[in-house]
Design a protein around this motif. Structure first.
Motif, PDB file in Angstrom:
ATOM      1  N   LEU A 122     -18.613   8.191  11.405  1.00 55.76           N
ATOM      2  CA  LEU A 122     -18.062   8.552  12.701  1.00 55.76           C
ATOM      3  C   LEU A 122     -16.630   8.061  12.823  1.00 55.76           C
ATOM      4  CD1 LEU A 122     -20.972   7.522  15.109  1.00 55.76           C
ATOM      5  CD2 LEU A 122     -20.606   9.738  14.034  1.00 55.76           C
ATOM      6  N   ALA A 123     -15.750   8.914  13.335  1.00 58.47           N
ATOM      7  CA  ALA A 123     -14.415   8.513  13.767  1.00 58.47           C
ATOM      8  C   ALA A 123     -14.339   8.753  15.267  1.00 58.47           C
ATOM      9  CB  ALA A 123     -13.337   9.309  13.039  1.00 58.47           C
ATOM     10  N   THR A 124     -13.594   7.914  15.973  1.00 57.03           N
ATOM     11  CA  THR A 124     -13.554   7.982  17.433  1.00 57.03           C
ATOM     12  C   THR A 124     -12.113   8.039  17.921  1.00 57.03           C
ATOM     13  OG1 THR A 124     -13.352   5.606  17.893  1.00 57.03           O
ATOM     14  CG2 THR A 124     -15.574   6.463  17.397  1.00 57.03           C
ATOM     15  N   PRO A 125     -11.913   8.279  19.221  1.00 55.46           N
ATOM     16  CA  PRO A 125     -10.537   8.273  19.741  1.00 55.46           C
ATOM     17  C   PRO A 125      -9.816   6.947  19.523  1.00 55.46           C
ATOM     18  CG  PRO A 125     -12.010   9.342  21.296  1.00 55.46           C
ATOM     19  CD  PRO A 125     -12.879   8.736  20.235  1.00 55.46           C
ATOM     20  N   THR A 126     -10.566   5.870  19.308  1.00 54.54           N
ATOM     21  CA  THR A 126      -9.925   4.566  19.106  1.00 54.54           C
ATOM     22  C   THR A 126      -9.759   4.217  17.621  1.00 54.54           C
ATOM     23  OG1 THR A 126     -12.066   3.428  19.255  1.00 54.54           O
ATOM     24  CG2 THR A 126     -10.800   3.690  21.293  1.00 54.54           C
ATOM     25  N   THR A 127     -10.152   5.133  16.728  1.00 54.61           N
ATOM     26  CA  THR A 127      -9.960   4.911  15.289  1.00 54.61           C
ATOM     27  C   THR A 127      -8.531   5.291  14.927  1.00 54.61           C
ATOM     28  OG1 THR A 127     -12.288   5.528  14.920  1.00 54.61           O
ATOM     29  CG2 THR A 127     -10.865   5.375  12.976  1.00 54.61           C
ATOM     30  N   ASP A 128      -7.663   4.291  14.794  1.00 54.32           N
ATOM     31  CA  ASP A 128      -6.248   4.591  14.560  1.00 54.32           C
ATOM     32  C   ASP A 128      -5.965   4.817  13.080  1.00 54.32           C
ATOM     33  OD1 ASP A 128      -6.124   2.043  13.377  1.00 54.32           O
ATOM     34  OD2 ASP A 128      -5.250   1.108  15.154  1.00 54.32           O
ATOM     35  N   ASP A 129      -4.716   5.143  12.767  1.00 55.63           N
ATOM     36  CA  ASP A 129      -4.350   5.469  11.386  1.00 55.63           C
ATOM     37  C   ASP A 129      -4.520   4.274  10.448  1.00 55.63           C
ATOM     38  OD1 ASP A 129      -3.749   8.140  11.806  1.00 55.63           O
ATOM     39  OD2 ASP A 129      -1.680   7.730  12.384  1.00 55.63           O
ATOM     40  N   GLY A 130      -4.494   3.077  10.994  1.00 47.34           N
ATOM     41  CA  GLY A 130      -4.728   1.912  10.161  1.00 47.34           C
ATOM     42  C   GLY A 130      -6.181   1.759   9.769  1.00 47.34           C
ATOM     43  N   ARG A 131      -7.083   2.196  10.638  1.00 46.58           N
ATOM     44  CA  ARG A 131      -8.513   2.059  10.404  1.00 46.58           C
ATOM     45  C   ARG A 131      -9.101   3.260   9.663  1.00 46.58           C
ATOM     46  NH1 ARG A 131     -12.643  -1.293   9.374  1.00 46.58           N
ATOM     47  NH2 ARG A 131     -14.592  -0.687  10.393  1.00 46.58           N
ATOM     48  N   LEU A 132      -8.499   4.434   9.835  1.00 48.91           N
ATOM     49  CA  LEU A 132      -9.069   5.658   9.268  1.00 48.91           C
ATOM     50  C   LEU A 132      -9.357   5.583   7.768  1.00 48.91           C
ATOM     51  CD1 LEU A 132      -7.522   8.845  10.917  1.00 48.91           C
ATOM     52  CD2 LEU A 132      -9.942   8.306  10.593  1.00 48.91           C
ATOM     53  N   PRO A 133      -8.442   5.052   6.934  1.00 49.20           N
ATOM     54  CA  PRO A 133      -8.747   5.023   5.506  1.00 49.20           C
ATOM     55  C   PRO A 133     -10.037   4.283   5.171  1.00 49.20           C
ATOM     56  CG  PRO A 133      -6.407   4.645   5.856  1.00 49.20           C
ATOM     57  CD  PRO A 133      -7.057   4.621   7.214  1.00 49.20           C
ATOM     58  N   ALA A 134     -10.322   3.197   5.873  1.00 49.44           N
ATOM     59  CA  ALA A 134     -11.568   2.474   5.636  1.00 49.44           C
ATOM     60  C   ALA A 134     -12.769   3.293   6.068  1.00 49.44           C
ATOM     61  CB  ALA A 134     -11.546   1.135   6.382  1.00 49.44           C
ATOM     62  N   VAL A 135     -12.632   3.980   7.199  1.00 49.13           N
ATOM     63  CA  VAL A 135     -13.726   4.813   7.696  1.00 49.13           C
ATOM     64  C   VAL A 135     -14.019   5.962   6.741  1.00 49.13           C
ATOM     65  CG1 VAL A 135     -14.371   6.425   9.546  1.00 49.13           C
ATOM     66  CG2 VAL A 135     -13.340   4.215  10.111  1.00 49.13           C
ATOM     67  N   LEU A 136     -12.962   6.531   6.168  1.00 49.68           N
ATOM     68  CA  LEU A 136     -13.112   7.732   5.352  1.00 49.68           C
ATOM     69  C   LEU A 136     -13.388   7.439   3.872  1.00 49.68           C
ATOM     70  CD1 LEU A 136     -10.121   9.774   6.828  1.00 49.68           C
ATOM     71  CD2 LEU A 136     -12.553  10.081   7.338  1.00 49.68           C
ATOM     72  N   ALA A 137     -13.231   6.216   3.459  1.00 45.52           N
ATOM     73  CA  ALA A 137     -13.243   5.898   2.022  1.00 45.52           C
ATOM     74  C   ALA A 137     -14.509   6.386   1.324  1.00 45.52           C
ATOM     75  CB  ALA A 137     -13.072   4.393   1.822  1.00 45.52           C
ATOM     76  N   GLN A 138     -15.674   6.171   1.909  1.00 50.33           N
ATOM     77  CA  GLN A 138     -16.927   6.565   1.271  1.00 50.33           C
ATOM     78  C   GLN A 138     -17.638   7.692   2.024  1.00 50.33           C
ATOM     79  OE1 GLN A 138     -17.538   5.382  -1.609  1.00 50.33           O
ATOM     80  NE2 GLN A 138     -16.108   3.652  -1.629  1.00 50.33           N
ATOM     81  N   THR A 139     -16.942   8.316   2.960  1.00 51.39           N
ATOM     82  CA  THR A 139     -17.559   9.391   3.732  1.00 51.39           C
ATOM     83  C   THR A 139     -17.745  10.629   2.858  1.00 51.39           C
ATOM     84  OG1 THR A 139     -16.584   8.583   5.780  1.00 51.39           O
ATOM     85  CG2 THR A 139     -17.297  10.865   5.766  1.00 51.39           C
ATOM     86  N   ALA A 140     -18.875  11.293   3.028  1.00 50.41           N
ATOM     87  CA  ALA A 140     -19.164  12.506   2.252  1.00 50.41           C
ATOM     88  C   ALA A 140     -19.817  13.537   3.169  1.00 50.41           C
ATOM     89  CB  ALA A 140     -20.087  12.189   1.077  1.00 50.41           C
TER      90      ALA A 140
END
Length: 278
Positions: free
Chosen positions: A154-172
């Motif tokens: 999940l990504a949210t309105p509070t997921t900023d560009d600094g956090r996105l890479p960690a959120v997306l790293a293992q997303t499939a």
């Protein structure tokens, strides 16, 4: 590796249209009705199905989905029975992607290795586990990917560009963008803000982005679909289930029919949005 999820979104892109992702709660209001609903969804227009795993403390869910989970638990639904639902669905449908959505506790109690093996064998394609952040990837995300299951973040309105890479790293499979801050079904998303957010996420990933939380009507679904690869509708469908039940909370002849009607309306609205083929 190509999963049913990635194959479905590839087909949607080739067709030049967004997809409809529908959510129902496993075992709501009972196992047999839940299976009938599950089987009815693809023909009504669902491109991907999210199947909620009932849990006693669903912290990300609003009142409608909380109530659905309680109805299912009261009727005896368990994680094992949820896998039985998927297995029964797969007897007649080998192509529609199914994503289990829920919380880590039932999986932990079931046992992660056993759960992943049983989920894969039953025909589950992906997992959304809302209370496991990227820092806990070793618990379930990485083993799930190794087992051939997409782990959808999940990504949210509070997921900023600094956090996105960690959120997306293992997303499939796809990225699930939560269009509002808060719980499911609690507000109406702003289509323009959602479109801008999806565009921002796509600067970080090639994965499709599906948008959910707060989409209730065909008009809202069409507006969101203009800026997304998929639209997720959940609370409106479980509310349709609730509204169809009798005074004792039991299914009626309207239960499956009412949900089918709403899904057809949502699917027509989403499919009316066209874009250039990818």
């Amino acid at each position: 590796m190509t999963t049913r999820i990635s194959a479905r979104f590839t087909d949607l892109a080739a067709a030049g249209r967004p997809g409809l992702v529908t959510f129902i709660t496993a075992g709501d209001p009972d196992f047999a009705t839940s299976l009938a609903l599950l089987k009815a969804l693809p023909a009504a227009g669902a491109d991907v199905i999210e199947l909620g795993v009932p849990f006693t403390d669903p912290m990300a869910d609003g009142p409608a989905i909380q109530a659905a989970g309680l109805r299912a638990l009261k009727a005896g639904q368990t994680l094992a029975k949820t896998l039985d639902l998927v297995r029964a669905f797969r007897d007649g449908d080998g192509v529609t992607p199914i994503v289990l959505m829920g919380y880590f506790n039932p999986i932990y109690v079931y046992g992660v290795p056993r759960f992943l093996a049983d989920a894969k064998a039953a025909g589950v394609d992906g997992l959304i586990v809302v209370d496991l952040p990227p820092e806990e990837d070793d618990e379930l995300c990485l083993p799930a990917l190794a087992a051939g299951l997409d782990f959808i973040r999940l990504a949210t309105p509070t997921t900023d560009d600094g956090r996105l890479p960690a959120v997306l790293a293992q997303t499939a499979g796809f990225v699930y963008y939560v269009s509002i801050t808060g719980i499911t079904g609690s507000a109406t998303p702003d289509a323009d803000l959602v479109s801008a957010a999806v565009a921002r996420i796509k600067r970080h990933t090639d994965l499709p982005v599906a948008v959910g939380f707060g989409v209730r009507t065909p008009e809202q679904a069409a507006a969101i679909a203009k800026g997304a690869d998929g639209v997720v509708v959940g609370s409106a469908l479980v509310e349709a289930v609730r509204a169809s039940l009798d005074e004792n909370g039991a299914a009626t002849s309207r239960t499956v029919a009412d949900v089918e009607t709403l899904v057809r309306q949502l699917a027509d609205a989403v499919r009316g949005v066209r874009r250039g083929a990818a």
